[in-house]
Design an enzyme around this catalytic site. Structure first.
Site: not given
Length: 171
Positions: A8, A10, A13, A33, A48-49, A60, A78
């Site tokens: 799910g 947050r 994962k 994305g 994330h970075r 990207e 991701d």
């Protein structure tokens, strides 16, 4: 080795997926994305970075087969949910009743690209099949398409891991 990491929002994962490649000398982090123009999204990307080693490269590209073809070593995708959103946007599928065929072709190409990838590959996705039936059509279509996507990628992976509350369960 190909691994699918699902869970799910947050759930932890992405951090778990990153840990699977922590010992790889080089990793291509593929963000397939769409780009959103808001502060919350920018904060999420920055978070994330900040976790990733400086040696990792970021790609990207919403064209997942092209992105994977350009990487010879370890790769982390991701995530498949944002890739799906980009594909639906690019193919203008959100309102189409016949979305399965054109999206199925895009999915076939992405799965084939993942199968051809020679390095370690970790794919992150969202698990949306545990909740209520969405009220709006776009939510139902997204849920159905992502469930289909997850099943297809799981068939080519050596491992599938479910992450809940930061805890992992090998499926």
């Amino acid at each position: 080795m190909r691994t699918l990491v699902t869970g799910g929002v947050r759930s932890g994962k992405s951090a778990h997926a990153e840990s699977l490649l922590a010992d790889a000398p080089e990793v291509a982090y593929i963000a397939p994305g769409p780009r959103y123009d808001d502060g919350d999204w920018a904060d999420r990307i920055a978070e994330h970075r900040s976790r990733r080693p400086a040696s990792w490269t970021t790609i990207e590209d919403t064209d997942l087969p092209r992105a994977l073809a350009g990487v010879s070593g370890a790769a982390l995708v991701d995530c498949l949910g944002t890739w799906l959103t980009a594909r639906f946007d690019d193919l203008e599928l959100w309102e189409r009743r016949d979305w399965q065929q054109p999206f199925g072709e895009a999915l076939d190409a992405a799965v084939a690209a993942a199968e051809r990838h020679l390095g370690d590959l970790v794919l992150v996705t969202n698990e949306v099949g545990l909740g209520v039936v969405p009220e709006h059509r776009s939510g139902r279509v997204f849920r159905d398409a992502l469930g289909w996507t997850n099943q297809r990628f799981a068939t080519i992976c050596d491992d599938v891991t479910l992450v809940i509350s930061g805890r992992t369960l090998t499926l």
